[in-house]
Design a protein around this motif. Structure first.
Motif, PDB file in Angstrom:
ATOM      1  N   SER A  15     -14.319   3.198  -7.414  1.00 23.26           N
ATOM      2  CA  SER A  15     -13.690   2.670  -6.203  1.00 23.26           C
ATOM      3  C   SER A  15     -13.355   1.193  -6.339  1.00 23.26           C
ATOM      4  N   PRO A  57      -9.298   1.106  -5.847  1.00 21.23           N
ATOM      5  CA  PRO A  57      -9.656   1.069  -4.413  1.00 21.23           C
ATOM      6  C   PRO A  57      -8.764   1.944  -3.536  1.00 21.23           C
ATOM      7  N   PHE A  70      -9.923   5.377  -2.418  1.00 22.62           N
ATOM      8  CA  PHE A  70     -11.138   5.545  -1.616  1.00 22.62           C
ATOM      9  C   PHE A  70     -11.078   4.892  -0.230  1.00 22.62           C
ATOM     10  N   THR A  71     -10.121   4.007  -0.005  1.00 20.97           N
ATOM     11  CA  THR A  71     -10.065   3.323   1.299  1.00 20.97           C
ATOM     12  C   THR A  71      -9.803   4.285   2.451  1.00 20.97           C
ATOM     13  N   SER A 122     -18.655   4.185  -1.615  1.00 25.84           N
ATOM     14  CA  SER A 122     -17.366   4.024  -2.308  1.00 25.84           C
ATOM     15  C   SER A 122     -16.327   3.392  -1.397  1.00 25.84           C
ATOM     16  N   ALA A 123     -16.310   3.824  -0.127  1.00 23.84           N
ATOM     17  CA  ALA A 123     -15.363   3.263   0.834  1.00 23.84           C
ATOM     18  C   ALA A 123     -15.627   1.774   1.048  1.00 23.84           C
ATOM     19  N   ALA A 125     -14.436  -0.135  -1.999  1.00 19.92           N
ATOM     20  CA  ALA A 125     -12.970  -0.153  -2.039  1.00 19.92           C
ATOM     21  C   ALA A 125     -12.389  -1.177  -1.066  1.00 19.92           C
ATOM     22  N   THR A 157     -13.153  -5.145  -2.750  1.00 13.36           N
ATOM     23  CA  THR A 157     -13.045  -5.421  -4.188  1.00 13.36           C
ATOM     24  C   THR A 157     -12.969  -6.915  -4.493  1.00 13.36           C
TER      25      THR A 157
END
Length: 322
Positions: free
Chosen positions: A26, A30, A33-34, A208-209, A212, A215
């Protein structure tokens, strides 16, 4: 069903690997996963419903059977970690959003991962489950209250709104899970072994979100925040253990309370951070999710092996006496 149970067990045993893998993915991609971000609260609700399915009324009855130990565990959960978080935020002079994020994860209850780690460490799993259950039920009141106390000097804290959110995404799903277990006990007991897979997928998706969405922030200050998170977790584990020793609890209870205090419901921290502050405020919770799923298994494995060694020595002594 057996295949699903095996997959679930494998996912639970390799939890840290999946968190790290998808955290890296992610960070690199990114955009993939956003899209999860709007569903973070829903994912946490599903995880909490699954937690409710694993609980029974006996988990709460233990509070009355051994009230002092359970109360001690809950008290340490809601004093040690918030105070540590506040201290670290002050000493390291963290930026407001990051400071609030560190304090938020410190004010959250324990997570279900602590129960698994206590089991692997050959600690008092029943005690761990009871402390997790009670601290989670108290979260709607204590988490907003502690945030108001410790974090309001950095950013405004809407304790009332936070209370309602925790009731909706934590308390209601847990209660529903308990009710479903009471009504459909046989069916739930057949499928409960598959629940770790749901928790793993949910927490990995949330982490992960968060990565993302952050970053740039992670690239510039990720190592610094990670250092604070590691210290927070390690001090929590240590103080939880020492606190249990001061109370003269047996080694099994000491391990349970140490893990219970040191491991937090990072999914709840991430969700509340995104809802009430800014995406970067969720980074400490996301990194906490990664780290405590590394430190927890290491500690649990060491303690578990130590327990085996001690029992083997005791058996050898008994054989010699005979």
């Amino acid at each position: 069903m057996k295949t699903l149970e095996k997959v679930s067990t494998f996912a639970g045993n390799t939890f840290a690997f999946w968190v790290i893998l998808f955290g890296v993915l992610s960070f690199i991609f990114p955009g993939g996963f956003t899209w999860i971000a709007p569903y973070i609260a829903l994912l946490l609700g599903v995880i909490m419903f699954g937690m409710g399915l694993t609980l029974s009324l006996d988990d709460f009855k233990r509070v009355f059977k051994a009230p002092k130990v359970v109360i001690a565990g809950v008290a340490m959960q809601y004093t040690v970690m918030p105070l540590l978080a506040y201290g670290l935020a002050t000493v390291f002079q963290l930026p407001p959003q990051v400071a609030v994020g560190v304090i938020l994860v410190g004010c959250c209850p324990g997570g279900t991962a602590s129960n698994v780690m206590t089991f692997l460490a050959k600690g008092n799993t029943a005690l761990s489950v009871s402390v997790t259950a009670v601290s989670t039920v108290l979260a709607p009141i204590l988490t907003p209250a502690l945030m108001l106390l410790f974090a309001s000097q950095w950013l405004p804290v809407s304790a009332g709104d936070m209370f309602l959110s925790i009731v909706k995404i934590v308390l209601v799903p847990i209660v529903l899970g308990i009710v479903v277990r009471l009504l459909f006990r046989k069916q739930v007991e057949k499928s409960v072994k598959a629940l770790p897979l749901v928790s793993v997928v949910g927490i990995v998706a949330v982490a992960s979100a968060v990565v993302a969405l952050n970053t740039e922030n992670i690239a510039t200050s990720g190592i610094f925040i990670f250092t604070v998170v590691v210290l927070h977790n390690l001090f929590g584990l240590l103080i939880g253990f020492l606190g249990a020793r001061l109370l003269k609890l047996d080694f099994s209870d000491q391990k349970a309370l140490s893990i219970e205090v040191g491991m937090q419901n990072s999914g709840l921290g991430s969700t509340l951070a995104v809802m009430y502050f800014a995406p970067i405020a969720a980074v400490p919770s996301a990194l906490f999710s990664v780290w405590h799923n590394i430190s927890g298994p290491i500690l649990a494995t060491w303690w578990g092996k130590r327990s085996v060694d001690v029992s083997e020595k005791a058996e050898d002594k008994n054989k010699k006496v005979v």
